[in-house]
Design an enzyme around this catalytic site. Structure first.
Site, mmCIF file in Angstrom:
data_model
loop_
_atom_site.group_PDB
_atom_site.id
_atom_site.type_symbol
_atom_site.label_atom_id
_atom_site.label_comp_id
_atom_site.label_asym_id
_atom_site.label_seq_id
_atom_site.Cartn_x
_atom_site.Cartn_y
_atom_site.Cartn_z
ATOM 1 N N GLY A 13 0.843 -1.190 0.000
ATOM 2 C CA GLY A 13 0.000 0.000 0.000
ATOM 3 C C GLY A 13 0.878 1.240 0.000
ATOM 4 O O GLY A 13 1.919 1.248 0.649
ATOM 5 N N LYS A 76 -0.369 -6.673 -4.337
ATOM 6 C CA LYS A 76 -0.860 -8.016 -4.668
ATOM 7 C C LYS A 76 0.222 -8.948 -5.192
ATOM 8 O O LYS A 76 0.033 -10.150 -5.212
ATOM 9 C CB LYS A 76 -1.928 -7.892 -5.765
ATOM 10 N N ASP A 142 1.202 2.274 9.001
ATOM 11 C CA ASP A 142 0.815 1.532 10.210
ATOM 12 C C ASP A 142 1.881 1.569 11.310
ATOM 13 O O ASP A 142 1.582 1.254 12.457
ATOM 14 C CB ASP A 142 0.541 0.062 9.868
HETATM 15 O O1 F6P Z 1 -0.854 -1.177 5.454
HETATM 16 C C1 F6P Z 1 -1.386 0.052 5.092
HETATM 17 C C2 F6P Z 1 -2.874 0.002 5.019
HETATM 18 O O2 F6P Z 1 -3.358 1.281 4.698
HETATM 19 C C3 F6P Z 1 -3.551 -0.527 6.288
HETATM 20 O O3 F6P Z 1 -3.615 0.414 7.315
HETATM 21 C C4 F6P Z 1 -4.882 -0.956 5.747
HETATM 22 O O4 F6P Z 1 -5.437 -1.975 6.543
HETATM 23 C C5 F6P Z 1 -4.544 -1.471 4.373
HETATM 24 O O5 F6P Z 1 -3.300 -0.901 4.017
HETATM 25 C C6 F6P Z 1 -5.577 -1.144 3.333
HETATM 26 O O6 F6P Z 1 -5.213 -1.767 2.153
HETATM 27 P P1 F6P Z 1 -5.860 -1.406 0.744
HETATM 28 O O7 F6P Z 1 -5.237 -0.140 0.258
HETATM 29 O O8 F6P Z 1 -5.545 -2.577 -0.102
HETATM 30 O O9 F6P Z 1 -7.325 -1.228 0.972
#
Ligand code: F6P
Length: 373
Positions: A13, A76, A142
């Site tokens: 992310g 992914k 995080d």
């Molecule tokens: O790890 C970063 C983060 O933003 C988390 O806080 C959250 O749970 C996750 O990624 C969300 O992922 P995505 O962008 O795939 O929805």
């Protein structure tokens, strides 16, 4: 000067600060060491498809403050377990890491700088084990990587939560409402804890401290009894009721970490409204990806610049198989072998900020409210 060719990729992310690292690394590698750089697009996917762009002073200028990644990102694509089609057209999962390594060789890449969190750095370690010259840089809003005191992106996310809580306070007070604010963080409550304290939340619910609805209701009533007829609850997406489980939003099958948390603010709002009846309206607010977007905070710009500059130095000194880290305010490095697999979580017994929050009268929903006269 020994002219090296450096490749960069951003995986997982996105987090504010990726561009600041790319910018600093590019400038340092070109101007200080005379190296050449390329950037693979969409994280490991670009490494597999050999989709890259040159990184130059010209095409990286002016990106230090910007969120996102000019190289794009993907959470992914694990090349050690990658979705491909077999000769019959059936989708299968396969280790395609050798294709990536062949691409690096073809382009004459000497070292690969990988910016990512736990999942991305696990693959970084695995590429290092296969002999690729890897340097990692710790990224995630995080802040849950054990091997560094801070990841870049976290401070920006906390600022965004703090700002949102400031706005929600005024409207909650006008309407005597309870507002439940859901923040990110996966299974670690750092964003909720820091953002909640800085934004004067009344209740902070984190994955590390299970809560009961009773204790939250008590806190709302205690505030009512003091004429504080509104309550701000910050809930981390990974928080759970005592004896309960996490609230899952969706499963992203191709992801190394397939569980996407989310939905707890809506669930909690419904539960609290039922218990509070006519006393208070309860409203959910999900901050979601706003926490990862926009401009990078000054703290994260500086941390990312420090990480980028140090990563270039590590490449110059061939300190491969390591990740840059922040260790008690000093930039240093740790072996990638020690980086992955252990998530940094809040320790409710020893983490100072938990005590500070309790001293401030914040409820974690784990204890009844005791108010001494
Ligand atoms: O790890 C970063 C983060 O933003 C988390 O806080 C959250 O749970 C996750 O990624 C969300 O992922 P995505 O962008 O795939 O929805």
């Amino acid at each position: 000067m020994d002219k090296k060719k450096i490749a960069v990729l951003t995986g997982g992310g996105d987090a504010p600060g990726l561009n600041a690292v790319i910018y600093t690394l590019t400038k340092t590698c070109i101007l200080k060491y005379g190296y050449e750089l390329i950037g693979y697009k969409f994280g490991y996917r670009g490494l597999y498809t050999n989709d890259f762009m040159p990184l130059t002073l010209e095409n990286t200028t002016g990106i230090l403050h910007k969120g996102g990644s000019i190289l794009y990102s993907s959470n992914k694509d694990n090349l050690f377990d990658y979705k491909v089609k077999d000769e019959n057209g059936n989708v299968i999962r396969k280790d395609v890491s050798d294709v990536a390594i062949a691409n690096l060789k073809k382009e004459g890449v000497d070292a690969l700088c990988i910016l990512g969190g736990d999942g991305t750095l696990t693959s970084a370690r695995d590429f290092a084990r296969k002999g690729v010259n890897v340097v990692g840089v710790p990224k995630t809003i995080d802040n849950d990587l054990a091997a560094t005191d801070r990841t870049f992106g976290f401070n920006t996310a906390v600022n965004i939560v703090t700002e949102a809580l400031g706005r929600l306070h005024t409207t909650a007070e006008s309407h005597h409402r309870v507002i439940v604010v859901e923040v990110m963080g996966r299974n670690a409550g750092w964003i909720a804890l820091y953002g909640g304290i800085a934004g004067s939340a009344d209740v902070i619910l984190i994955p590390e401290i299970p809560y009961t609805l009773d204790n939250i209701i008590q806190k709302i009533h205690e505030r009512d009894s003091r004429g504080k007829l509104f309550t701000i609850i910050v809930v981390s997406e990974g928080a759970m009721e005592l004896g309960g489980t996490v609230t899952v939003n969706k499963i992203v099958k191709d992801s190394p970490d397939p569980i996407r948390l989310g939905g707890i603010a809506n669930k909690l709002t419904y539960q609290l409204e039922k218990l509070l009846g006519e006393e208070h309206e309860v409203r959910p607010v999900v901050l979601g990806h706003t926490q990862r977007g926009g401009e990078t905070s000054p703290y994260d710009r500086i941390l990312s610049a420090r990480f980028g500059s140090y990563a270039a130095k590590m490449i110059h000194e061939e300190k491969y198989g390591n990740m840059v880290c922040l260790d008690h305010s000093v930039i240093s490095y740790v072996p990638l072998e020690k980086v992955v697999g252990s998530q940094k979580k809040i320790n409710p017994e020893t983490d100072e900020l938990v005590e500070v929050a309790r001293d401030l009268g914040v409820s974690f929903g784990d204890r009844p409210v005791i108010r001494k006269k």
